[in-house]
Design an enzyme around this catalytic site. Structure first.
Site, PDB file in Angstrom:
ATOM      1  N   GLY A   1     -11.527  58.411 -28.222  1.00 56.64           N
ATOM      2  CA  GLY A   1     -11.484  57.573 -26.618  1.00 56.64           C
ATOM      3  C   GLY A   1     -10.270  56.916 -26.486  1.00 56.64           C
ATOM      4  N   GLU A   2      -9.447  56.710 -27.488  1.00 62.15           N
ATOM      5  CA  GLU A   2      -8.268  55.819 -27.409  1.00 62.15           C
ATOM      6  C   GLU A   2      -7.035  56.630 -26.919  1.00 62.15           C
ATOM      7  OE1 GLU A   2      -5.654  52.882 -30.243  1.00 62.15           O
ATOM      8  OE2 GLU A   2      -7.743  53.667 -30.857  1.00 62.15           O
TER       9      GLU A   2
END
Length: 1520
Positions: A499-500
């Site tokens: 998700g980063e």
């Protein structure tokens, strides 16, 4: 004659669409008959079949126009991908007249590449069979119409018929069908795919037929279908079992099929070996056992919502499967099992000869407790060359290593899925994963079980190692020739994007670089930046279009606009971006569906039956697609299948599955009272125990035995009031296990024997317990009898009844519930365990005995009601097993003997008495067997008597032990050998007792042994001879019985007679390994006797030790002539220990008594022995004797000091004639040392510490040294004064010793008397010799030795003269405590030492043999005599001058008698001094001698003219 199907037309017959149902059925039946005939035809009959069909044309089989397996419109090929051409890879090995099949009719095998040759069949019938088989497979795949199935519908009937025919074909298949590659490939590519669809059918008949076909495939074709079997198990069997939405009917049919699989040992072991031990396969055996255990525990019924009856049926089937698996494992490992009772093994209930043979047993017959022979595993042996190539070799160790590696990998994957770095570190530490980034990247690619999210997080991390792994991960992917979206899909299949944003950025950047690297000829992208931005935009587009959280979706125009200028400031073609948008909108980028399969609804709760069916249908449809895809994917794979043959596979199998087995059986016994369930559980536990026993798996074995023991309720706190039939059956099973598996039970015997112990008391209750067993009050409500009191941690409570108010109804109820435990069969079975202990092997019997002793200790621990059931059994098994070989019996008795040690010391006398009496009985029986020389079995056996006697202080028990030993001696003396040591040890302990009866009986028996048994059986008692003497010594040292002490010493003296007269003492025994043969009689005979006598001397009171001392020296004097020199050395070390006793701190009175009596006695006795055996002892013991004498005179004991000097005198006088010059030197040096160390120098220097104090009472000691000694505690230490006094005594005694030694005792006194008499008669004449004939040692001493002695005497004289002259010091001493008529003096020492010295000098002066020393003698005489006369002139005391009278007489007499020449020298020196002496008032005798001296001067110097006249005048004066 059979008509081939290929002769109908050149176009392929469309069996499923152009013919009516009736015709189809007929054709299929006809074809199946041909197939069955073909399948059953043997290879040897092939030629006859070919001759019957010679008219058949050789024609290739045309390709069917209809669809294949997937649908009616497309062909599905080997890899499951549409549109791929299919070819065969079968190399023909037969002649050209055989019929071939075109490559379009077969599938790829994957074994070869490039153009494949055309496969041929050996006969037209084989080709027909292939075509019919393929058609039937296709027919079975036809889909059914929507809605509930109609049993009369055309589709269902054709499907059922085709499956029935396929089952018939497989069941009747011959060796050709089972081994030919074409048929094997047909099974893989058609039948298995068809099963993947029909195996999830909701139609029970179809599903059941599919299961039957699968069982047949597993039985006959498993060596070729390893991958397919895994898919069927994993995706169908286990899925149906594990999902909560499957119907009861489906689970029931699956578990029925599993019952048949689990009943075949070969199949069970093969499943474990080929799947659980394969790094790339699922753990089928483990999952199967786990879920069967879940079913058996009844945990599935609650999820299904089944009725109680259905749930019980499922539980029974689950238990049956588990028991069958265990039975298969038992059967597989039976060759390693040894039944001590030769009973049939657990793997088969019937004898082998009663079982039906394979050829006659129907395929469906299943023996629930045996192996299913219908699941024939003969195909696994590899019939034909093809199956041999497919089969791997069975190496048990290798498979076990693989299983361990697999477990490590699985553990590492679990860790990775929680924390990637920990998982990777663990795998690297275990050596299962490399350390390079390439190794890690390959692991992430290949391992499908990794969590995709964790993989994405790991490779997206910014650390150096993570980035290196990510680069290697992407570099290992090949994007060549793929469009950008396809490449991106492939890239994202292996992980889920983190998700980063920074992580995504790094991943997309590397992907873009790799894509351009693989597609260097592409023209769409100007640089990698373009690909990077485009990839990022595709990810964003996917999220935007397919995320439910995004409400306003991105349009195509917006997407194209977003990507403007990304291609090096230029735009990508709108058509290109539009196509990308359309593709993403149609199908989002997601994980591959077949990569990771999950059970979505396995834990969902189902609200209603209708909802469950709908959900199940959805799951089955998804499961069918998955299974079909996997079947197609593996249809071309040839995985080697290993047919297990090794016994050792069972060990890891059991270690893997023992926990779920135990859980299932424990739950079944715990919460189900059904008889069949209990029977299955007990049978399973019994099998599990058998397996654990065979392979010595201790933890698992103990767990199962403990579970079995727990369910007997004999060791539980619930009490036997709750006992049911299943508990009774458990007790019986436990007894059976003990009987059949005793060789392997090890520590598990503890639980079993505890239960048997408790069972004994339960039987008492069942048969009517005695009132004394109902004791104690416990606050139990209702007064119920809890017949099993909870076992305390210290095992201090026996199994007893509780409750205060016990009525008869309750007792009757309890007796009824446990009455069967007292049945004849149970009692006999328990007895068989103990009587059968004789058939246990050497290790097992030791374990059995050890734990029986432990249980016995628990029984005896009760302070109020100890039980002796196990103790009685110990005695019984001792009787039973006494006939074992000695090696085994020694190990058994090591345990039992230790137990008797403890029991014999029990605080309860009844228990101890029983133990001692049992020991007596066992010992009598054991001693009857006798014993050969140098063995120690009797010694080990009788050791408990010794221990009990040592530890138990009860007079009753000690008396009983002594009586038991006495009985053995009286009845079995002839058979006892090594046991004598224990017997004497017991009597040794009894000898120190204070109980007269015990001591008397023990001594009587000991005396009987010494006097009678030794006389008859002395050779057998040699080893214990020392113990006998030691025992007699202990009797002698018991001060409470002096008569016994004296008699014991007499018996020791009697033992010396045996040593002297019996040559057997020197015979070899095992104890004499380090003893020289000539020393054996000393070590085993003489030394013990003399040593123990010395112990008596050192320990006992005066009368006993005096007797012991006398006997010891009697023995030495009587038998010393047989002793060797080094024996004497050992002996005198013992003797000198008598004097060592004085070095111990004791009260002064006791020490003084010891010195005065024992030491004094011993000293004279030593000298007597030395004199008697001077020849052998002089060289080795003289130094020691002189040292001991020197020590004696150093002691603060007057008597001992006197004895020391006297003994020295005696030794010299009695043996001096035999002395060598060296010995004389040693003797003289010894005297010199004594003189020097005993001179009381402190008399000259002592000063009082304070003023005058209270004086002690006076003691008249003037007879010692002519002085009076009284010691004051304040001014003169008493011990110090005593020491000085003793030194004075020693000096005087030494002076006398030298005089006696040189001149013989009393010679000097006689000479003095003669001198005095001569002086009185005035007959002193120079010519008269008064010396008697020499009897002393003078002639044996050299001049130097005499001078040494002379120096001693003169030094002593000078000290005494100095002291006597020191009037001030004498006054100090007199005031301090030396009080008498006069001040203290050393007159005797002063005069005697000088007199002795003068005698020696004058004797040498007149000895012609010493002319060489005359000059030195004369010089010494002149000095000594001159000093003496000068000192005499200084004396002022009249008494002091009187003390010198004899000395002056001796001097003058000696001088007068010397020759004239010598006399002149002396007269010249002495004349002035003698003239001065004349002024004193001398006695007449001295004056007469002086006159003679002066007359001699006149004659010598010629100054007297009338010597005769002068003589007459002198005579007249004297008469006057």
């Amino acid at each position: 004659m059979s008509i081939p199907l290929t002769n109908t037309s050149n176009d392929e017959v469309n069996l499923s669409s152009t013919l009516s149902q009736e015709r189809l059925t007929c054709i299929c039946l006809f074809a199946c008959v041909r197939v069955c005939v073909l399948a059953c035809v043997c290879v040897e009959c092939r030629e006859s079949v070919c001759s019957a069909t010679e008219c058949v044309d050789d024609m290739p089989v045309p390709v069917e126009e209809e669809g294949g397996l997937g649908s009616d419109t497309e062909n599905v090929h080997a890899n499951g991908i549409p549109g791929t051409p299919i070819s065969a890879s079968f190399t023909p090995s037969l002649t050209d007249d055989r019929i071939s099949v075109s490559s379009n009719d077969t599938q790829e095998s994957g074994a070869t590449s490039g153009s494949s040759p055309v496969a041929k069949f050996s006969h037209i019938l084989q080709k027909d069979a292939f075509l019919v088989f393929r058609s039937l497979c296709k027919l079975s795949m036809k889909p059914l119409s929507d809605g509930p199935p109609d049993p009369k519908s055309h589709e269902l009937r054709s499907k059922v018929l085709s499956l029935q025919l396929l089952l018939s074909i497989l069941q009747n298949a011959g060796p050709v069908f089972k081994t030919n590659e074409m048929f094997i490939n047909a099974i893989k590519q058609y039948l298995c795919v068809a099963l993947s669809k029909n195996g999830v059918s909701s139609v029970p008949e179809v599903f059941e037929l599919s299961l039957s076909i699968f069982l047949t495939l597993l039985s006959h074709f498993k060596t070729h279908l390893k991958m397919q079997i895994e898919v069927f198990f994993k995706e169908i069997f286990l899925y149906i079992l594990e999902t909560s939405t499957s119907s009861y009917d489906h689970k029931w049919m699956v578990i029925q099929s599993l019952t048949r699989i689990c009943a075949d040992a070969q199949s069970v072991v093969d499943i474990y070996v080929n799947y659980d031990c394969d790094l790339n396969a699922a753990n089928i055996f483990e999952r199967l056992v786990n879920y069967l255990s879940k079913i058996a525990q009844g945990r599935v019924g609650h999820e299904l919502g089944t009725t109680p009856a259905q749930e019980l049926s499922l539980r029974k089937k689950g238990l049956e499967c588990l028991v069958s698996i265990l039975k298969c494992m038992v059967e597989w490992s039976n060759d390693q099992y040894v039944n001590p009772n030769s009973q049939t093994s657990l793997g088969q209930e019937k004898p082998v000869d009663q079982e039906p043979s394979e050829s006659t047993k129907p395929p469906e017959s299943i023996n629930r407790y045996g192996s299913l022979n219908s699941l024939d595993s003969s195909a696994s042996s590899g019939i034909g060359s093809y199956s041999t190539l497919m089969s791997g070799t069975d190496n048990a160790e290798q498979f076990e290593v693989l299983k361990q590696q697999k477990e490590i990998i699985e553990q590492g994957i679990d860790l990775f899925n929680k924390k990637p770095k920990r998982g990777i570190q663990y795998l690297q530490e275990q050596g299962m994963l490399g350390t390079t980034p390439e190794d890690l990247a390959q692991f992430l690619h290949q391992e499908e079980r990794l969590d995709s999210t964790q993989v994405g997080e790991f490779i997206g991390d910014n650390e150096r190692i993570n980035k290196e792994v990510m680069y290697a991960y992407v570099d290992q992917m090949d994007f060549q020739g793929k469009d950008f979206v396809s490449a991106l899909r492939l890239f994202l299949e292996g992980f889920r994007l983190p998700g980063e944003a920074q992580k995504i950025d790094r991943l997309m950047e590397k992907f873009a670089a790799r894509y351009l690297e693989c597609n260097q000829g592409q023209t769409e992208f100007a640089s990698a930046d373009t690909a990077y931005v485009l990839a990022y935009s595709i990810i964003m587009l996917t999220t935007d279009l397919h995320s439910p959280q995004v409400k306003n979706k991105m349009t195509k125009e917006q997407y194209i606009k977003m990507n403007r200028g990304i291609n090096d400031s230029k735009d990508l073609p709108e058509e290109y971006l539009s196509a990308i948008y359309d593709e993403i909108a149609g199908k989002k980028i997601a994980m591959n569906e077949t990569k990771k399969l999950t059970l979505k609804s396995s834990k969902q709760s189902v609200a209603s039956e209708k909802q469950r069916r709908l959900l199940y249908n959805v799951e089955m449809e998804q499961m069918a697609k998955t299974a079909k895809a996997l079947m197609e994917a593996v249809s071309h794979v040839q995985a080697p299948f290993t047919s297990a043959t090794h016994l050792d596979h069972v060990r890891p199998m059991f270690k893997l599955a023992w926990t779920p087995f135990l859980a299932a059986f424990s739950v079944g016994l715990q919460d189900c009272d059904d008889t069949e369930v209990a029977s299955l559980c007990l049978e399973g536990i019994r099998c599990a125990i058998r397996i654990a026993c065979i392979f010595t798996i201790q933890l698992e074995r103990d767990a199962y035995v403990q579970a079995l023991a727990r369910f007997t309720l004999l060791t539980a706190s619930s009490g036997i009031s709750e006992m049911k039939q299943k508990n009774i059956d458990t007790i019986k099973t436990l007894i059976t296990v003990a009987h059949t598996d005793g060789n392997y039970l090890g520590n598990s015997w503890h639980e079993i024997l505890k239960c048997i112990s408790q069972l004994e008391l339960a039987q008492l209750i069942g048969t009517g317990v005695k009132a004394r067993y109902i004791s104690g009050t416990v606050p139990a409500k209702g007064g119920l009898l809890a017949s099993l009191r909870e076992q305390a941690s210290d095992s201090s409570e026996y199994l007893g009844l509780v409750g205060g108010n016990v009525d008869r109804k309750q007792i009757a109820s309890i007796q009824e519930s446990i009455g069967e435990t007292s049945s004849q069969s149970v009692v006999v079975a328990v007895d068989r365990i103990f009587t059968g202990s004789t058939r246990l092997d050497g290790n097992a019997i030791v374990d059995f005995v050890r734990w029986l002793c432990a249980v016995s200790m628990d029984e005896l621990a009760s302070p109020t009601h100890p039980r002796m059931f196990s103790l009685q059994k110990i005695v019984e098994i001792s009787y039973y097993n006494m006939g074992r070989i000695r090696l085994q019996w020694s190990r058994i008795w090591e345990v039992i003997g230790d137990h008797f040690n403890k029991v014999g010391c029990n605080s309860n006398e009844d228990v101890a008495i029983f133990a001692v009496d049992s020991l007596r009985q066992l010992s009598m029986k054991f001693l009857e067997k006798g014993e050969l020389a140098n063995f120690r079995f009797q010694k080990d056996f009788l050791r408990p008597f010794e221990h009990i006697m040592k530890k138990n202080r009860s007079p009753t028990i000690r008396d009983m032990v002594v009586r038991c030993i006495a009985q053995m001696v009286n009845s079995q003396a002839g058979n006892i050998r090594s046991g004598w040591k224990n017997i004497f040890s017991v009597f040794h302990l009894a000898a120190s007792d204070q109980d007269g009866s015990i001591v008397e009986l023990a001594f009587q028996t000991t005396g009987y042994i010494v006097t009678n048994v030794f006389e008859k059986h002395f050779p057998a008692t040699i080893d214990s001879f020392q113990d006998a003497v030691k025992c007699l010594s202990e009797f002698a040292c018991n001060a409470s019985f002096p008569d016994t002490s004296m008699e014991a010493i007499r018996l020791i003296r009697h033992c010396a007679k045996y040593v002297s007269e019996r040559p057997q003492v020197s015979n070899y025994t095992s104890d004499d390994m380090n003893v020289a043969p000539e020393d054996r009689v000393w070590v085993r005979g003489w030394f013990p006797i003399l040593f123990e006598l010395s112990c008596i001397i050192n320990r006992c009171k005066l009368d006993v030790r005096t007797r012991g001392l006398t006997v010891m020296f009697e023995v030495m004097k009587t038998y010393g002539h047989t002793y060797k020199k080094h024996w004497w050395q050992d002996l005198f070390r013992i003797i000198f220990r008598i004097f060592d006793n004085m070095k111990l701190p004791e009260q002064q009175t006791e020490k003084a008594e010891w010195m005065t009596t024992t030491c004094n006695h011993a000293l004279y006795a030593i000298c007597d022995v030395f004199t008697q055996y001077f020849e052998p002892l002089s060289d080795i013991l003289l130094d020691d004797i002189l040292s001991q004498l020197y020590w004696c005179v150093q002691q603060d004991n007057e008597q001992l000091a006197r004895s020391g000097t006297n003994c020295l005198e005696n030794v010299v006088i009695l043996n001096g004639e035999k002395f060598s010059p060296e010995i004389w030197d040693k003797t003289c040096n010894c005297m010199l040392d004594i003189f020097k160390t005993t001179i009381p120098h402190a008399l000259l220097t002592w000063r009082p510490a304070g003023g005058e104090g209270e004086l002690m009472p006076q003691y008249d000691l003037s007879n010692l040294v002519g002085l009076l000694l009284v010691c004051s505690p304040f001014h003169f230490d008493r011990l110090f004064g005593l020491s000085l006094l003793i030194k004075c005594v020693v000096q005087l005694e030494l002076i006398q010793t030298i005089d006696n030694m040189v001149f013989f005792p009393a010679s000097s006194r006689k000479e003095d008397a003669e001198n005095l008499a001569a002086a009185q008669r005035d007959t002193v004449d120079a010519d008269v010799q008064l010396e008697a004939q020499d009897q002393g040692m003078y002639h044996y001493l050299t001049s130097d030795q005499l001078f040494k002695l002379l120096d001693c005497l003169l030094e002593s004289h000078r000290f005494a003269k100095a002291f006597n002259s020191n009037n001030e010091q004498r006054t100090v001493l007199w005031k301090a405590g030396f009080k008498g008529k006069s001040k203290p003096n050393l007159l005797k020492q002063e005069t005697n030492s000088l007199a002795c010295g003068l005698r020696i000098l004058f004797r040498m002066y007149t000895d012609d043999s010493r002319k060489a020393a005359w000059e030195e003698v004369q010089r010494r005489l002149l000095n000594v005599c001159g000093e003496a006369l000068a000192y005499f002139l200084t004396l002022t005391s009249e008494s002091h001058r009187e003390a010198w009278t004899n000395l002056l007489l001796l001097f003058l007499t000696k001088v007068v008698k010397i020759s004239d020449d010598r006399f002149k020298a002396h007269a010249s020196r002495y004349f002035p001094l003698l003239c001065e002496i004349m002024q004193f008032d001398l006695i007449p005798e001295l004056r007469a001698v002086l006159r003679k001296f002066f007359l001699r001067i006149g004659n010598a110097f010629d100054i007297s003219l009338l010597p005769r006249t002068f003589s007459l005048v002198n005579k007249g004066l004297s008469l006057h």
